[in-house]
Motif scaffolding. Structure first.
Motif, PDB file in Angstrom:
ATOM      1  N   SER A  22     -73.440 -46.695  35.866  1.00 35.24           N
ATOM      2  CA  SER A  22     -73.042 -47.788  36.738  1.00 35.24           C
ATOM      3  C   SER A  22     -71.522 -47.871  36.824  1.00 35.24           C
ATOM      4  O   SER A  22     -70.813 -47.472  35.908  1.00 35.24           O
ATOM      5  N   GLN A  24     -68.199 -50.271  36.850  1.00 36.31           N
ATOM      6  CA  GLN A  24     -67.880 -51.484  36.084  1.00 36.31           C
ATOM      7  C   GLN A  24     -68.196 -52.748  36.890  1.00 36.31           C
ATOM      8  O   GLN A  24     -68.584 -53.756  36.327  1.00 36.31           O
ATOM      9  N   ILE A  27     -72.444 -53.963  37.166  1.00 31.11           N
ATOM     10  CA  ILE A  27     -73.256 -54.039  35.954  1.00 31.11           C
ATOM     11  C   ILE A  27     -74.466 -54.944  36.163  1.00 31.11           C
ATOM     12  O   ILE A  27     -75.570 -54.638  35.722  1.00 31.11           O
ATOM     13  N   SER A  28     -74.272 -56.043  36.858  1.00 37.88           N
ATOM     14  CA  SER A  28     -75.366 -57.011  37.045  1.00 37.88           C
ATOM     15  C   SER A  28     -76.540 -56.399  37.816  1.00 37.88           C
ATOM     16  O   SER A  28     -77.671 -56.874  37.686  1.00 37.88           O
ATOM     17  N   ILE A  42     -74.409 -56.020  26.895  1.00 36.42           N
ATOM     18  CA  ILE A  42     -73.449 -55.326  27.769  1.00 36.42           C
ATOM     19  C   ILE A  42     -72.434 -56.312  28.333  1.00 36.42           C
ATOM     20  O   ILE A  42     -71.232 -56.042  28.349  1.00 36.42           O
ATOM     21  N   GLU A  43     -72.898 -57.459  28.788  1.00 38.15           N
ATOM     22  CA  GLU A  43     -71.982 -58.467  29.340  1.00 38.15           C
ATOM     23  C   GLU A  43     -70.982 -58.940  28.294  1.00 38.15           C
ATOM     24  O   GLU A  43     -69.807 -59.116  28.593  1.00 38.15           O
ATOM     25  N   LYS A  46     -68.362 -56.214  27.601  1.00 40.34           N
ATOM     26  CA  LYS A  46     -67.472 -55.887  28.716  1.00 40.34           C
ATOM     27  C   LYS A  46     -66.059 -56.408  28.487  1.00 40.34           C
ATOM     28  O   LYS A  46     -65.090 -55.739  28.843  1.00 40.34           O
ATOM     29  N   LYS A  51     -67.748 -49.060  27.044  1.00 40.41           N
ATOM     30  CA  LYS A  51     -68.320 -48.425  28.233  1.00 40.41           C
ATOM     31  C   LYS A  51     -69.554 -47.586  27.946  1.00 40.41           C
ATOM     32  O   LYS A  51     -70.185 -47.092  28.862  1.00 40.41           O
ATOM     33  N   VAL A  64     -76.613 -46.358  28.475  1.00 42.37           N
ATOM     34  CA  VAL A  64     -75.923 -46.944  29.621  1.00 42.37           C
ATOM     35  C   VAL A  64     -74.489 -46.453  29.579  1.00 42.37           C
ATOM     36  O   VAL A  64     -73.828 -46.532  28.536  1.00 42.37           O
ATOM     37  N   LEU A  66     -70.849 -46.831  31.679  1.00 39.35           N
ATOM     38  CA  LEU A  66     -70.073 -47.511  32.701  1.00 39.35           C
ATOM     39  C   LEU A  66     -68.896 -46.630  33.073  1.00 39.35           C
ATOM     40  O   LEU A  66     -68.098 -46.257  32.211  1.00 39.35           O
TER      41      LEU A  66
END
Length: 142
Positions: A22, A24, A27-28, A42-43, A46, A51, A64, A66
């Motif tokens: 994903s 940056q 992400i949602s 993850i949130e 951040k 990442k 995951v 980023l």
């Protein structure tokens, strides 16, 4: 490596790992694919500029990644290739041979990620005189 796919093709063997790639900023958009506690982690991470994430599940391992937001499109693709290359060591640590890629990144970034993963997994086995039979190789990228 037997086959390399970048679509949602189902491998002959069970999926051992899911990799979500994903940007940056999006992400949602992963919330439909990840569990609530994974999204919350993850949130919260951040803000610390983390990442790379690994979430072991009973049936598979979820990774995951980023990608950096780069100004130059060539830098975005090179960053995606490097991220794919970096994932290989983690896949080997978990003895995983089949991985499926998905995510909210641009299609070109996802393809560059798969390219970096595929290129780093090639190991010239047929040219080696001594190979480790227990060494795990990546056999499927989907």
């Amino acid at each position: 490596m037997k086959r390399v796919y970048t679509s949602k093709h189902t491998p002959d063997q069970p999926v051992q790992a899911l990799v979500f790639v994903s940007d940056q900023d999006s992400i949602s958009d992963l919330s439909g694919s990840l569990l609530n506690h994974e999204m919350a982690f993850i949130e919260s991470a951040k803000t610390r500029h983390v990442k790379h994430f690994v979430f072991p599940r009973p049936d598979k391992v979820v990774f995951v990644r980023l990608l950096d937001n780069e100004a130059d499109p060539r830098d975005v693709l090179e960053s995606a290739r490097r991220n794919g290359n970096g994932l290989l060591s983690e896949l080997k640590a978990y003895h995983l041979t089949a991985v499926v890629l998905s995510g909210t990144a641009e299609a070109s970034s996802l393809l560059a990620f798969a390219e970096g993963l595929a290129l780093s997994s090639y190991d010239f086995r047929k040219y080696r005189t001594h190979t480790d039979p227990d060494e795990h190789q990546l056999e499927y990228i989907g």
